[in-house]
Scaffold this active site. Structure first.
Site, PDB file in Angstrom:
ATOM      1  N   ASP A 185      50.572  39.931  36.403  1.00  0.00           N
ATOM      2  CA  ASP A 185      51.142  39.339  37.529  1.00  0.00           C
ATOM      3  C   ASP A 185      50.854  37.939  37.448  1.00  0.00           C
ATOM      4  OD1 ASP A 185      48.416  39.499  37.956  1.00  0.00           O
ATOM      5  OD2 ASP A 185      48.464  40.494  39.778  1.00  0.00           O
ATOM      6  N   ASN A 190      41.415  44.874  49.591  1.00  0.00           N
ATOM      7  CA  ASN A 190      42.439  45.560  50.710  1.00  0.00           C
ATOM      8  C   ASN A 190      43.190  46.712  49.820  1.00  0.00           C
ATOM      9  OD1 ASN A 190      44.217  44.713  48.765  1.00  0.00           O
ATOM     10  ND2 ASN A 190      45.318  43.501  50.548  1.00  0.00           N
ATOM     11  N   HIS A 230      44.716  46.665  47.083  1.00  0.00           N
ATOM     12  CA  HIS A 230      46.081  46.273  46.087  1.00  0.00           C
ATOM     13  C   HIS A 230      45.625  46.559  44.704  1.00  0.00           C
ATOM     14  CE1 HIS A 230      45.035  41.562  45.849  1.00  0.00           C
ATOM     15  NE2 HIS A 230      44.483  42.426  44.924  1.00  0.00           N
ATOM     16  N   GLU A 243      50.460  44.926  47.263  1.00  0.00           N
ATOM     17  CA  GLU A 243      49.790  44.499  48.762  1.00  0.00           C
ATOM     18  C   GLU A 243      50.000  45.973  49.235  1.00  0.00           C
ATOM     19  OE1 GLU A 243      47.656  42.632  48.719  1.00  0.00           O
ATOM     20  OE2 GLU A 243      48.119  40.624  48.765  1.00  0.00           O
TER      21      GLU A 243
HETATM   22  P1  PGA Z   1      38.888  39.898  41.548  1.00  0.00           P
HETATM   23  O1  PGA Z   1      40.406  40.626  41.911  1.00  0.00           O
HETATM   24  O2  PGA Z   1      38.774  40.549  40.176  1.00  0.00           O
HETATM   25  O3  PGA Z   1      39.133  38.561  41.581  1.00  0.00           O
HETATM   26  O4  PGA Z   1      38.077  40.748  42.382  1.00  0.00           O
HETATM   27  C1  PGA Z   1      40.863  41.751  41.633  1.00  0.00           C
HETATM   28  C2  PGA Z   1      42.222  42.087  42.423  1.00  0.00           C
HETATM   29  O5  PGA Z   1      42.687  41.269  43.181  1.00  0.00           O
HETATM   30  O6  PGA Z   1      42.623  42.977  41.815  1.00  0.00           O
END
Ligand code: PGA
Length: 257
Positions: free
Chosen positions: A67, A136, A138, A143
């Site tokens: 992404d 959350n 995702h 999301e």
């Molecule tokens: P992070 O993010 O590795 O910064 O915790 C993971 C994600 O949002 O998939």
């Protein structure tokens, strides 16, 4: 699904790098699906070490990132383009033409998303996809509520994700509102999924993804439908799991670590 609980972040990172390196050594032309965020930094550091000290060769490797934010320049400190070059690509012998990161500044984002999918197909698909998980639930920037069959497309980031990612920006207003992300359907077509999680703030999402029902409300729960998944986490991230799990992968059983 193979669920592995390690003691700390370093152990997660080393094992993840070992799994990716194993695939690269067997298939020097492997297609790696890569992730950004805080979680994979240690894994990339270890891959860089293996490249320097153990001849891990990226010269024929092809990469596709999950992404990218929409509307921040490629050279912005927080663009995922910049993240990947700073944390991995600049330190290994990957060929720049083999690197693919969604373009969040494409003139026509819809067309760019479709082309990204076509390029993945042309390379025969991703062999191993590295993943984090949002607090959350995702998966990439899919999301809660994202279709489990979704493909690469533009998405709106939730307030929770913008809040979580604001630690990398000066303040939350600087965090982009939109992104381009591989879909869950796209991710599910990878040959293998490798999901990493560390820290107590991931415990709820991990429990929902690994042990909860499969639902678009927890996009990461889609991994339960994939035939080859390894999830590696630290104790804190595992604290809400209820079943019994292992501390090392099957292929290492009986070996000292
Ligand atoms: P992070 O993010 O590795 O910064 O915790 C993971 C994600 O949002 O998939």
């Amino acid at each position: 699904m193979e669920v592995i609980i390690k003691e700390d972040y370093e152990e997660i990172s080393k094992l993840a790098a070992q799994i990716i390196a194993g695939i690269v050594r067997i298939n020097p032309r492997a297609v790696l699906g890569l992730a950004t965020g805080g979680t994979p930094v240690g894994c990339y550091r270890e891959l860089v070490r293996m490249h320097g000290e153990e001849d891990l060769d990226f010269s024929q490797i092809v990469t596709f990132n999950l992404d990218e934010y929409v509307g921040i320049a490629k050279d912005h400190e927080q663009s995922y383009y910049r993240f990947m070059w700073d944390n991995l690509f600049s330190h290994v012998n990957v060929v720049p033409a083999n690197v693919h990161i969604p373009d969040g500044n494409a003139e026509d984002l819809h067309v760019a998303c479709d082309e990204y999918e076509i390029e993945m197909d042309e390379h025969g698909g991703v062999d191993i996809q590295l993943l984090g998980i949002g607090s959350n639930g995702h998966l990439a920037f899919n999301e809660p509520g994202s279709s489990l069959g979704s493909r690469t497309r533009i998405k709106t980031l939730t307030e929770r994700t913008r809040q979580d990612n604001s630690r990398f920006f000066e303040n939350i207003d600087e965090v982009p509102k939109y992104c381009v992300t591989m879909g869950i359907g796209t991710i599910m077509e990878s040959g293998k999924l490798l999901l990493l999680a560390n820290g107590a703030n991931k415990a709820e999402a991990i429990a929902a993804a690994v042990e909860g029902p499969i639902t678009a409300s927890v996009p990461a729960s889609a991994i339960q439908l994939h035939p080859d998944v390894t999830v590696i986490m630290d104790r804190a991230a595992s604290s809400k799991l209820t079943r019994e799990y292992h501390s090392q992968p099957h292929f290492l059983e009986g070996e000292e670590q």
